[in-house]
Design an enzyme around this catalytic site. Structure first.
Site, PDB file in Angstrom:
ATOM      1  N   GLY A 106       0.842  -1.192   0.000  1.00  0.00           N
ATOM      2  CA  GLY A 106       0.000   0.000   0.000  1.00  0.00           C
ATOM      3  C   GLY A 106       0.875   1.238   0.000  1.00  0.00           C
ATOM      4  O   GLY A 106       2.008   1.215  -0.484  1.00  0.00           O
ATOM      5  N   CYS A 107       0.365   2.290   0.548  1.00  0.00           N
ATOM      6  CA  CYS A 107       1.087   3.555   0.596  1.00  0.00           C
ATOM      7  C   CYS A 107       2.448   3.386   1.265  1.00  0.00           C
ATOM      8  O   CYS A 107       2.539   2.862   2.373  1.00  0.00           O
ATOM      9  CB  CYS A 107       0.256   4.582   1.354  1.00  0.00           C
ATOM     10  SG  CYS A 107       1.091   6.149   1.569  1.00  0.00           S
TER      11      CYS A 107
END
Length: 168
Positions: free
Chosen positions: A9-10
């Protein structure tokens, strides 16, 4: 020193869990796995590069093993979600363990199999395990984001944090 690259993810949320561990020499936010050289954040975010946001970790295997890093990695992600992580959706946020050699590949595959056999999650474990490709550093403002922007980081990290509390 050895290298590890993880996508979960981020990349803002993937730095902090590894940042202060003994044996970690450095950790950087960046992009990997795509077909565009020197991608920018805007290009990756727009799905124009094939790259995934990831972190590159330089570590001392005498102090922390690749397997130890994988154990920490699992506890930062939803390994059942191949289409992104938490509020971050799309192929540029997919979960991937990248490996640099056969030893790392085997460690990743074994760890994934152990997690699947644990029945911790009801859904299948779908985190990809792929050969490492060139890693491109993200822009400076992405490096150590959680330190530079603690309030925004906390807001962006809230859904992930809740999931982790409930599942780990």
């Amino acid at each position: 020193m050895e290298r590890a690259i993880f996508a979960g993810g981020c990349f803002w949320c993937m730095i902090q869990p590894f940042d202060s561990l003994p044996g970690i020499q450095s950790i950087f936010s960046g992009y990997t796995g795509g077909y565009v050289e020197n991608p920018t954040y805007e290009q990756v975010k727009a799905h124009e590069t094939g790259h995934t946001e990831a972190v590159e970790i330089i570590f001392d295997p005498e102090k922390i093993s690749f397997s130890d890093l994988i154990d920490i990695y699992w506890q930062q992600t939803d390994p059942t979600d191949a289409l992104g992580q938490f509020e971050d959706r799309g192929d540029n946020y997919r979960p991937v363990i990248f490996y640099f050699n056969e030893e790392q590949r085997v460690a990743a595959e074994n760890s994934k199999a152990e997690l699947a056999a644990s029945s911790r999650f009801k859904e299948p474990i779908v985190t990809a395990i792929e050969p490492a490709q060139k890693f491109y550093l993200a822009e400076d403002y992405h490096q150590d984001y959680y330190k530079k922007n603690p309030e925004n980081f906390k807001r962006n990290h809230a859904r992930r944090e809740q999931f982790l509390k409930e599942n780990w």
